[in-house]
Scaffold this motif. Structure first.
Motif, PDB file in Angstrom:
ATOM      1  N   ARG A  42       0.824  -1.218   0.000  1.00  0.00           N
ATOM      2  CA  ARG A  42       0.000   0.000   0.000  1.00  0.00           C
ATOM      3  C   ARG A  42       0.853   1.260   0.000  1.00  0.00           C
ATOM      4  O   ARG A  42       0.521   2.247  -0.653  1.00  0.00           O
ATOM      5  N   LEU A  45       1.731   3.071  -3.332  1.00  0.00           N
ATOM      6  CA  LEU A  45       0.707   3.751  -4.123  1.00  0.00           C
ATOM      7  C   LEU A  45       0.311   5.064  -3.462  1.00  0.00           C
ATOM      8  O   LEU A  45      -0.014   5.088  -2.278  1.00  0.00           O
ATOM      9  N   ILE A  48      -5.427   5.011  -4.015  1.00  0.00           N
ATOM     10  CA  ILE A  48      -6.038   3.762  -4.443  1.00  0.00           C
ATOM     11  C   ILE A  48      -7.451   4.031  -4.933  1.00  0.00           C
ATOM     12  O   ILE A  48      -8.060   5.035  -4.586  1.00  0.00           O
ATOM     13  N   THR A  53      -9.896  -1.805  -5.666  1.00  0.00           N
ATOM     14  CA  THR A  53      -8.569  -2.138  -5.153  1.00  0.00           C
ATOM     15  C   THR A  53      -8.614  -2.381  -3.644  1.00  0.00           C
ATOM     16  O   THR A  53      -8.190  -1.538  -2.853  1.00  0.00           O
ATOM     17  N   VAL A  55      -7.835  -3.429   0.103  1.00  0.00           N
ATOM     18  CA  VAL A  55      -6.621  -3.483   0.921  1.00  0.00           C
ATOM     19  C   VAL A  55      -6.694  -4.746   1.777  1.00  0.00           C
ATOM     20  O   VAL A  55      -7.706  -5.015   2.431  1.00  0.00           O
ATOM     21  N   VAL A  64      -2.391  -3.767  -1.599  1.00  0.00           N
ATOM     22  CA  VAL A  64      -3.558  -3.434  -2.410  1.00  0.00           C
ATOM     23  C   VAL A  64      -3.649  -4.465  -3.529  1.00  0.00           C
ATOM     24  O   VAL A  64      -2.670  -4.683  -4.254  1.00  0.00           O
ATOM     25  N   LEU A  66      -4.829  -5.287  -7.020  1.00  0.00           N
ATOM     26  CA  LEU A  66      -5.175  -4.517  -8.218  1.00  0.00           C
ATOM     27  C   LEU A  66      -6.079  -5.348  -9.121  1.00  0.00           C
ATOM     28  O   LEU A  66      -5.656  -5.895 -10.145  1.00  0.00           O
TER      29      LEU A  66
END
Length: 103
Positions: A42, A45, A48, A53, A55, A64, A66
């Motif tokens: 996380r 990024l 998000i 996405t 967590v 995360v 994707l």
């Protein structure tokens, strides 16, 4: 198994995407390929995309998943299973539903 986490079998992509999560149903076990989504730390990024996405915790660290970056990998290439994200099933399925059906 669905929602299992593996070390990314694509060595060239492992630095950016260290893990993949199997999203394919267990009912499709006969397939040569598994549908997976990459998981990234996380902290890597800036932002998000919410429902798309989710967590999750992988090895005690926030990652995360994707879901929009789904890919197919050979089942035989998925070697190092780190555990399951079955506890995040609701969020993972919600992301899949949102991606494909808008719900």
């Amino acid at each position: 198994m669905q929602f299992d986490v593996f070390v990314n079998p694509i060595v060239a992509a492992r630095r950016a995407y260290p893990y993949v999560v199997v999203l394919q149903s267990d009912f499709a076990q006969g397939a040569r390929e598994q549908i997976v989504a990459p998981a990234v730390p996380r902290k890597s990024l800036a932002k998000i995309a919410g429902r798309l996405t989710p967590v999750v915790l992988i090895e005690s660290s926030e990652h995360v998943v994707l879901v929009p970056a789904l890919a197919g990998v050979r089942r035989t290439d998925l070697k190092t299973c780190l555990g399951s994200l079955a506890v995040a099933r609701t969020d993972l399925l919600a992301a899949i539903d949102y991606l494909f059906f808008g719900v």
